[in-house]
Design an enzyme around this catalytic site. Structure first.
Site, PDB file in Angstrom:
ATOM      1  N   LYS A 188     -27.094  37.686 -38.325  1.00 40.18           N
ATOM      2  CA  LYS A 188     -28.095  38.409 -37.262  1.00 40.18           C
ATOM      3  C   LYS A 188     -27.279  39.426 -36.427  1.00 40.18           C
ATOM      4  O   LYS A 188     -27.612  40.312 -35.871  1.00 40.18           O
ATOM      5  CB  LYS A 188     -28.297  37.337 -36.385  1.00 40.18           C
ATOM      6  CG  LYS A 188     -29.260  36.048 -36.861  1.00 40.18           C
ATOM      7  CD  LYS A 188     -30.539  36.766 -37.779  1.00 40.18           C
ATOM      8  CE  LYS A 188     -31.338  35.670 -38.138  1.00 40.18           C
ATOM      9  NZ  LYS A 188     -31.028  34.745 -39.462  1.00 40.18           N
ATOM     10  N   ARG A 237     -37.245  36.860 -47.499  1.00 38.34           N
ATOM     11  CA  ARG A 237     -37.967  36.122 -48.323  1.00 38.34           C
ATOM     12  C   ARG A 237     -39.438  36.141 -47.929  1.00 38.34           C
ATOM     13  O   ARG A 237     -39.977  36.744 -47.023  1.00 38.34           O
ATOM     14  CB  ARG A 237     -37.486  34.651 -48.006  1.00 38.34           C
ATOM     15  CG  ARG A 237     -37.724  34.118 -46.504  1.00 38.34           C
ATOM     16  CD  ARG A 237     -37.247  32.911 -46.396  1.00 38.34           C
ATOM     17  NE  ARG A 237     -37.270  32.456 -45.060  1.00 38.34           N
ATOM     18  CZ  ARG A 237     -38.189  32.192 -44.117  1.00 38.34           C
ATOM     19  NH1 ARG A 237     -39.432  32.260 -44.290  1.00 38.34           N
ATOM     20  NH2 ARG A 237     -37.962  32.170 -42.849  1.00 38.34           N
ATOM     21  N   LYS A 254     -27.593  32.616 -29.575  1.00 32.40           N
ATOM     22  CA  LYS A 254     -28.223  32.568 -31.058  1.00 32.40           C
ATOM     23  C   LYS A 254     -27.158  32.506 -31.965  1.00 32.40           C
ATOM     24  O   LYS A 254     -25.818  33.255 -31.768  1.00 32.40           O
ATOM     25  CB  LYS A 254     -28.917  33.674 -31.388  1.00 32.40           C
ATOM     26  CG  LYS A 254     -30.246  33.835 -30.520  1.00 32.40           C
ATOM     27  CD  LYS A 254     -31.153  35.083 -31.197  1.00 32.40           C
ATOM     28  CE  LYS A 254     -32.459  34.946 -30.799  1.00 32.40           C
ATOM     29  NZ  LYS A 254     -33.241  36.043 -31.327  1.00 32.40           N
ATOM     30  N   ARG A 282     -50.864  25.322 -39.540  1.00 35.00           N
ATOM     31  CA  ARG A 282     -49.767  24.425 -40.311  1.00 35.00           C
ATOM     32  C   ARG A 282     -50.199  23.038 -39.800  1.00 35.00           C
ATOM     33  O   ARG A 282     -50.226  22.652 -38.534  1.00 35.00           O
ATOM     34  CB  ARG A 282     -48.444  24.835 -39.856  1.00 35.00           C
ATOM     35  CG  ARG A 282     -48.281  26.302 -40.343  1.00 35.00           C
ATOM     36  CD  ARG A 282     -46.473  26.351 -40.139  1.00 35.00           C
ATOM     37  NE  ARG A 282     -46.109  27.950 -40.188  1.00 35.00           N
ATOM     38  CZ  ARG A 282     -44.992  28.301 -40.109  1.00 35.00           C
ATOM     39  NH1 ARG A 282     -43.918  27.409 -40.040  1.00 35.00           N
ATOM     40  NH2 ARG A 282     -44.683  29.562 -39.960  1.00 35.00           N
ATOM     41  N   ASN A 312     -36.447  38.314 -42.147  1.00 34.61           N
ATOM     42  CA  ASN A 312     -36.590  37.375 -43.099  1.00 34.61           C
ATOM     43  C   ASN A 312     -36.437  37.793 -44.534  1.00 34.61           C
ATOM     44  O   ASN A 312     -37.530  38.454 -44.845  1.00 34.61           O
ATOM     45  CB  ASN A 312     -37.649  36.756 -42.851  1.00 34.61           C
ATOM     46  CG  ASN A 312     -37.479  35.705 -41.442  1.00 34.61           C
ATOM     47  OD1 ASN A 312     -36.581  34.852 -41.394  1.00 34.61           O
ATOM     48  ND2 ASN A 312     -38.255  35.973 -40.690  1.00 34.61           N
ATOM     49  N   TYR A 334     -33.449  37.176 -22.982  1.00 36.62           N
ATOM     50  CA  TYR A 334     -34.630  36.353 -23.363  1.00 36.62           C
ATOM     51  C   TYR A 334     -35.889  36.600 -22.454  1.00 36.62           C
ATOM     52  O   TYR A 334     -35.859  36.794 -21.327  1.00 36.62           O
ATOM     53  CB  TYR A 334     -34.068  34.832 -22.993  1.00 36.62           C
ATOM     54  CG  TYR A 334     -35.338  33.882 -23.490  1.00 36.62           C
ATOM     55  CD1 TYR A 334     -35.628  33.590 -24.961  1.00 36.62           C
ATOM     56  CD2 TYR A 334     -36.186  33.303 -22.720  1.00 36.62           C
ATOM     57  CE1 TYR A 334     -36.636  32.769 -25.238  1.00 36.62           C
ATOM     58  CE2 TYR A 334     -37.317  32.309 -23.089  1.00 36.62           C
ATOM     59  CZ  TYR A 334     -37.386  32.240 -24.303  1.00 36.62           C
ATOM     60  OH  TYR A 334     -38.456  31.223 -24.755  1.00 36.62           O
TER      61      TYR A 334
END
Length: 458
Positions: A120, A296, A162, A342, A294, A206
């Protein structure tokens, strides 16, 4: 049939995503191999694939995360390519390198790009160099708690700590006051070391109230990089997405165009190849900030497929085979609205505690423009080793009010029962009726505000 050098695909995953990949391969005339653990011997993927190969016992570390077992399965079954799905080894550059070294086509991003973007801190630096906006924070991993504390105090609270190797909502901690920072830093570092084997951390501002917007991109080996529009993934609980939709509602065309252009610029800058997702935070003033990439297929990819008519798995396979993108001229123009929910084996009444068991009843929805991606049915025993996702319900409609109404109808049709079984279906049905969601004024804080316990000082 073959696509370039690909004639048979081994799916290095399980559950609904394995089923989803096998179905596209079957439509393309490609052979399929399902790998399975002892806990998944009777799975839907095993039934649907042309071949199946057992790779180990139930625990993921000894099966779906065990690279030698997967490579041996590919050799033994004569597979040409390996598709990792999402989760497990899908963003593991070592796995991608091993696949290629052993002569298998890896259906995913190049290992070197995956390594850079999976870190990251490196990803932030690369995107900053490409001109993408970042939240205030550290560009490099921070070596000491004292350095991190000084930066957090300078940025101003709240901040988020993080893990450099984090992902999927894990390896992060929000800190709201300077006095809480040192303990949070130590806890997050220990957690990162245990979960990811990498204790490096960074800190950034944040945003309490933000929209989570992501852009689906496709890039081939010939230098073509395109986006397929923006999705909204703001309905989350503890950084875990529950509801996604495309196109992202309530945003001006200018904001959407700017975010999508930034994603294409970032992907081009790092030589991205394959399907990927650039994730951004959008503040109440309409400013957006790069968050992560990401490398993927995303869990929520079906909403993009529903509004574009593009099979993302088929495109992944074409790209992996070295073919050029061949998309319709209006591919980036969404048609209608798609929403995904979901359905997890979790109990919202007990702070979303896992609720495994055997499904003695399993009724899933149907009807016009309702897609169900699942691997479960009556008699399915939910294994304790894996993610609790049971099904994804995806609906499409001409406009957003109709899509919301269709999803609420679909969720109301779900009936899943068994000893100890609880699901998120009813909770999601209620959330979709929340005035802020209906008005497209929701953000990442909404579900937390509704579900987190209230502590009253005595």
């Amino acid at each position: 049939m073959t696509i370039g050098p690909i004639g048979k695909v081994l799916v290095a995953n399980r559950g609904e995503i394995a089923v989803r990949i096998i179905r596209t391969c079957a439509e393309l005339g490609l052979g399929t191999v399902a790998v399975y653990s002892a806990a998944d011997a009777d799975s839907a993927a095993v039934r649907l694939a042309d071949q199946a190969f057992r790779i180990g016992p139930g625990p993921a570390k000894r099966s779906y995360l065990h690279i030698p077992a997967i490579i041996e399965a590919a050799r033994a079954t004569g597979a040409d390519a390996i598709h990792p799905g999402y989760g497990f080894l899908s963003e593991n550059p070592d796995f991608a390198e091993v696949c290629e070294a052993e002569g298998f086509v890896f259906v995913g991003a190049p290992a070197a790009v995956m390594a850079d973007l999976g870190d990251k801190s490196t990803a932030r630096a690369l995107m900053a160099a490409a001109g993408l906006p970042l939240l205030p924070g550290s560009r490099e991993p921070l070596d000491s708690a004292d350095d991190a504390q000084r930066l957090a105090d300078e940025i101003g609270y709240p901040v988020i700590i993080k893990a450099v190797a984090g992902g999927g909502g894990r390896g992060m901690r929000v800190v709201r006051a300077s006095g809480d920072f040192a303990a949070a830093w130590q806890d997050t570092r220990a957690n990162a070391a245990a979960v990811f084997g990498d204790d490096r951390l960074y800190v950034e501002r944040y945003l309490d109230s933000a929209r989570h917007i992501e852009v689906q991109i496709l890039a081939d080996h010939h230098g073509t990089v395109v986006h397929l529009g923006a999705r909204d993934c703001s309905l989350q609980r503890r950084h875990q997405k529950l509801v996604e939709e495309s196109p992202a509602p309530g945003l001006s065309d200018d904001v959407v165009e700017a975010i999508c252009a930034a994603a294409v610029r970032g992907a081009t800058a790092v030589g991205y190849v394959g399907a990927g997702t650039f994730e951004f935070l959008l503040d109440p003033a309409g400013r957006f900030y790069f968050m992560e990439v990401n490398c993927r297929l995303q869990v929520e990819h079906p909403v993009t497929e529903m509004v574009t008519g593009i099979d993302l798995v088929a495109e992944q396979l074409r790209i992996a085979a070295g073919l050029s993108l061949a998309l319709p001229h209006d591919f980036a123009t969404p048609r209608g609205v798609a929403i995904e929910c979901r359905i997890n084996a979790e109990d919202p009444a007990r702070e979303f505690a896992p609720a495994p068991g055997t499904l003695t009843e399993c009724v899933l929805p149907g009807g016009p423009f309702v897609r169900v991606d699942t691997h479960v049915g009556p008699g399915y025993a939910i294994p304790p080793h894996y993610d609790s996702l049971l099904a994804k319900i995806i609906v499409w409609a001409q406009d957003r009010p109709a899509a919301i109404a269709r999803m609420r109808r679909a969720l109301a049709e779900i009936s899943m029962g068994g000893i100890g079984i609880a699901t998120t279906a009813e909770f999601l049905h209620d959330i979709l009726d929340h005035p802020r969601f209906v008005a497209a004024e929701h953000d990442t804080a909404l579900i937390g505000a509704l579900t987190e316990p209230v502590h009253i000082d005595s």
